[in-house]
Design an enzyme around this catalytic site. Structure first.
Site, PDB file in Angstrom:
ATOM      1  N   GLU A   1      -0.431  -4.045   9.338  1.00 17.06           N
ATOM      2  CA  GLU A   1      -1.402  -4.449   9.765  1.00 17.06           C
ATOM      3  C   GLU A   1      -1.204  -5.950  10.158  1.00 17.06           C
ATOM      4  O   GLU A   1      -2.049  -6.492  11.126  1.00 17.06           O
ATOM      5  CB  GLU A   1      -3.003  -4.366   9.448  1.00 17.06           C
ATOM      6  CG  GLU A   1      -3.143  -2.858   9.192  1.00 17.06           C
ATOM      7  CD  GLU A   1      -3.516  -1.951  10.385  1.00 17.06           C
ATOM      8  OE1 GLU A   1      -2.838  -2.341  11.313  1.00 17.06           O
ATOM      9  OE2 GLU A   1      -4.497  -1.130  10.341  1.00 17.06           O
TER      10      GLU A   1
ATOM     11  N   HIS B   1      -0.721  -1.023  -0.264  1.00 13.00           N
ATOM     12  CA  HIS B   1      -0.634   0.099   0.340  1.00 13.00           C
ATOM     13  C   HIS B   1      -0.506   1.207  -0.579  1.00 13.00           C
ATOM     14  O   HIS B   1      -0.331   1.066  -1.713  1.00 13.00           O
ATOM     15  CB  HIS B   1       0.654   0.301   1.201  1.00 13.00           C
ATOM     16  CG  HIS B   1       0.612   1.338   2.169  1.00 13.00           C
ATOM     17  ND1 HIS B   1       1.095   2.718   1.857  1.00 13.00           N
ATOM     18  CD2 HIS B   1       0.449   1.405   3.572  1.00 13.00           C
ATOM     19  CE1 HIS B   1       0.764   3.529   2.786  1.00 13.00           C
ATOM     20  NE2 HIS B   1       0.517   2.708   3.926  1.00 13.00           N
TER      21      HIS B   1
HETATM   22  N1  ACO Z   1      -5.658  -7.718  -1.509  1.00 11.44           N
HETATM   23  C1  ACO Z   1      -6.317  -7.957  -3.027  1.00 11.44           C
HETATM   24  N2  ACO Z   1      -6.275  -7.091  -4.039  1.00 11.44           N
HETATM   25  C2  ACO Z   1      -5.699  -5.681  -3.460  1.00 11.44           C
HETATM   26  C3  ACO Z   1      -5.450  -5.518  -2.262  1.00 11.44           C
HETATM   27  C4  ACO Z   1      -5.387  -6.638  -1.275  1.00 11.44           C
HETATM   28  N3  ACO Z   1      -4.917  -6.431   0.120  1.00 11.44           N
HETATM   29  N4  ACO Z   1      -4.882  -4.250  -2.162  1.00 11.44           N
HETATM   30  C5  ACO Z   1      -4.930  -3.549  -3.379  1.00 11.44           C
HETATM   31  N5  ACO Z   1      -5.394  -4.748  -4.201  1.00 11.44           N
HETATM   32  C6  ACO Z   1      -5.747  -4.336  -5.602  1.00 11.44           C
HETATM   33  C7  ACO Z   1      -6.990  -3.639  -5.814  1.00 11.44           C
HETATM   34  O1  ACO Z   1      -8.337  -4.559  -5.980  1.00 11.44           O
HETATM   35  C8  ACO Z   1      -6.814  -3.006  -6.774  1.00 11.44           C
HETATM   36  O2  ACO Z   1      -7.278  -3.694  -8.085  1.00 11.44           O
HETATM   37  P1  ACO Z   1      -8.251  -3.214  -9.397  1.00 11.44           P
HETATM   38  O3  ACO Z   1      -7.317  -2.149  -9.972  1.00 11.44           O
HETATM   39  O4  ACO Z   1      -8.426  -4.371 -10.154  1.00 11.44           O
HETATM   40  O5  ACO Z   1      -9.374  -2.556  -8.692  1.00 11.44           O
HETATM   41  C9  ACO Z   1      -5.443  -2.640  -7.099  1.00 11.44           C
HETATM   42  O6  ACO Z   1      -4.862  -3.653  -6.062  1.00 11.44           O
HETATM   43  C10 ACO Z   1      -5.239  -1.181  -6.379  1.00 11.44           C
HETATM   44  O7  ACO Z   1      -5.863  -1.188  -5.516  1.00 11.44           O
HETATM   45  P2  ACO Z   1      -6.511   0.192  -4.632  1.00 11.44           P
HETATM   46  O8  ACO Z   1      -7.667   0.062  -3.847  1.00 11.44           O
HETATM   47  O9  ACO Z   1      -6.396   1.259  -5.491  1.00 11.44           O
HETATM   48  O10 ACO Z   1      -5.192   0.597  -4.019  1.00 11.44           O
HETATM   49  P3  ACO Z   1      -4.908   1.652  -2.888  1.00 11.44           P
HETATM   50  O11 ACO Z   1      -3.769   2.175  -2.957  1.00 11.44           O
HETATM   51  O12 ACO Z   1      -6.031   2.771  -3.066  1.00 11.44           O
HETATM   52  O13 ACO Z   1      -5.256   0.767  -1.459  1.00 11.44           O
HETATM   53  C11 ACO Z   1      -5.482  -0.281   0.317  1.00 11.44           C
HETATM   54  C12 ACO Z   1      -4.510   0.617  -0.526  1.00 11.44           C
HETATM   55  C13 ACO Z   1      -6.722   0.523   0.728  1.00 11.44           C
HETATM   56  C14 ACO Z   1      -4.408  -0.503   1.528  1.00 11.44           C
HETATM   57  C15 ACO Z   1      -5.582  -1.811  -0.226  1.00 11.44           C
HETATM   58  O14 ACO Z   1      -4.280  -2.376  -0.424  1.00 11.44           O
HETATM   59  C16 ACO Z   1      -6.112  -2.906   0.764  1.00 11.44           C
HETATM   60  O15 ACO Z   1      -7.402  -2.478   0.721  1.00 11.44           O
HETATM   61  N6  ACO Z   1      -5.579  -3.491   1.418  1.00 11.44           N
HETATM   62  C17 ACO Z   1      -6.259  -4.239   2.460  1.00 11.44           C
HETATM   63  C18 ACO Z   1      -6.943  -3.496   3.405  1.00 11.44           C
HETATM   64  C19 ACO Z   1      -5.622  -3.400   4.584  1.00 11.44           C
HETATM   65  O16 ACO Z   1      -4.679  -3.996   4.647  1.00 11.44           O
HETATM   66  N7  ACO Z   1      -5.660  -2.211   5.087  1.00 11.44           N
HETATM   67  C20 ACO Z   1      -4.539  -1.609   5.767  1.00 11.44           C
HETATM   68  C21 ACO Z   1      -3.857  -0.712   5.400  1.00 11.44           C
HETATM   69  S1  ACO Z   1      -2.322  -0.005   6.243  1.00 11.44           S
HETATM   70  C22 ACO Z   1      -3.376   1.414   6.910  1.00 11.44           C
HETATM   71  O17 ACO Z   1      -3.944   1.904   6.811  1.00 11.44           O
HETATM   72  C23 ACO Z   1      -2.682   1.328   8.592  1.00 11.44           C
END
Ligand code: ACO
Length: 341
Positions: free
Chosen positions: A284, A225
């Protein structure tokens, strides 16, 4: 030189009196109430809390919008359910009664499942949508919609506020918010959560499965998140909602036990994969289990989410319209300049 924040991370875009998402403590506060204090509230009651005015005439609005939406149903073929909701908004006359938009989303969802269904204007909104749509466990649906109704400046709410700031009106702002919600990084994750659990059921070594996926650069749906650095408080509320239903549903009880085991393995795998970043369960993960138990199809999950979140969107649209200032950030240009400049 302008300061750039990728993804607007850490940028505060204004002030709001609607909700506090406290990512360090894992607190979600809506208009002064902790999320867990709102668990027994009705949908209409929550709207009143978020909007600070009653959601009146919702039953009549369901009756008013149903024939307009039924007429448009042939256009729904081939559209994703969330796209059908956008179309549903377009079928209404442009008014200023928020009850119409709320009713339209719920009735559109129900009619897509059961085109013959007729709304009952006297009924409670959630109970009526659940009956029309042929769903089980209406109280689980109420808990879900109350839980996801509002969550600060998330991507779809920000989108709604940007559009509202141009004075384009409620329909345009809601339509844009639906588009933003659709993506798998925001509201599109719970369907893929179930796909993941299905694959894990067949995996001989689930811990190794997580390691392989992360090693291949894939994201685990239902984890991570932008704001929370602890477990998303909504995950616990929805896990509890699942537990209540599981007392009467052996199928969900088994699914839940498995999901809880997998949650532990997933968070361990994520901690090993990204030691510098806390990646915990988000809303989720248990949404997926709950909506499946209620009787929704995977492809409907994001549209179901929208029918809850619309309450928060409308609160923010009203707040933005009152504030009255156009949202217009800057961007740092890194392209070429004409010769000589
Ligand atoms: N699985 C694996 N790696 C992850 C995940 C995940 N679920 N979430 C974040 N990371 C990693 C990213 O790959 C990134 O790595 P990097 O720095 O090497 O590129 C690092 O952690 C930071 O990720 P960001 O994308 O910068 O984090 P951000 O805060 O932008 O993302 C998000 C948040 C989009 C929810 C992300 O955690 C994700 O993609 N989760 C999976 C999808 C999901 O569950 N979405 C629902 C969110 S809740 C909602 O919106 C209602």
């Amino acid at each position: 030189m302008q300061v750039v924040s990728s993804g607007l991370e850490g940028v505060c875009v204004g002030e709001s009196r609607i909700s506090l998402v406290d990512g360090q403590a894992g607190r979600l506060i809506l208009r002064g109430f902790h999320l867990h204090q709102l668990g027994e509230k009705g949908y209409e009651e929550l709207a009143q809390i978020l909007w600070e005015v009653p959601l009146s005439g919702l039953g009549e609005a369901r009756v008013r919008v149903a024939p307009l939406l039924r007429e448009a149903l042939p256009l729904a073929g081939g559209l994703a359910p969330i796209e059908w909701l956008r179309l549903a908004l377009d079928r209404l006359p442009d008014g200023k009664n928020p009850a119409d938009w709320v009713a339209a989303l719920g009735v559109a969802l129900a009619l897509r499942r059961n085109p013959q269904a007729e709304p009952d204007p006297q009924a409670d909104h959630v109970a009526d949508i659940a009956r029309m749509a042929g769903l089980r466990w209406p109280d689980g649906l109420r808990r879900y919609w109350v839980c996801v109704a509002e969550h600060g400046m998330n991507a779809s709410t920000f989108t709604a506020r940007v559009v509202a700031s141009t004075r384009a009106g409620q329909r345009a702002a809601l339509s844009a918010a639906l588009g933003a919600l659709q993506g798998p990084l925001h509201g599109g994750a719970p369907g893929p959560v179930l796909d993941m659990l299905d694959e894990l059921q067949l995996a001989p070594d689930p811990a190794a499965w997580f390691g392989q996926k992360l090693g291949a650069g894939e994201r685990l749906m239902g984890f991570g998140h932008r704001i929370y650095r602890v477990r998303d408080p909504r995950a616990e509320v929805l896990r509890t909602a699942c537990q209540k239903i599981a007392e009467h549903s052996p199928e969900l009880a088994a699914r839940l036990r498995f999901a809880e085991q997998m949650e532990g393995l997933a968070t361990q795998a994520l901690a090993a994969h990204k030691p510098g970043r806390v990646l915990q369960t988000n809303v989720e993960y248990y949404t997926a289990l709950l909506l499946e138990a209620i009787g929704f199809q995977r492809e409907e999950f994001t549209a179901v989410f929208a029918c809850g979140r619309v309450l928060g969107w409308l609160a923010h649209i009203a707040e933005q319209e009152k504030e009255g200032r156009l949202i217009r950030p800057e961007v740092r240009y890194v392209g070429p300049l004409p010769a000589g400049d």
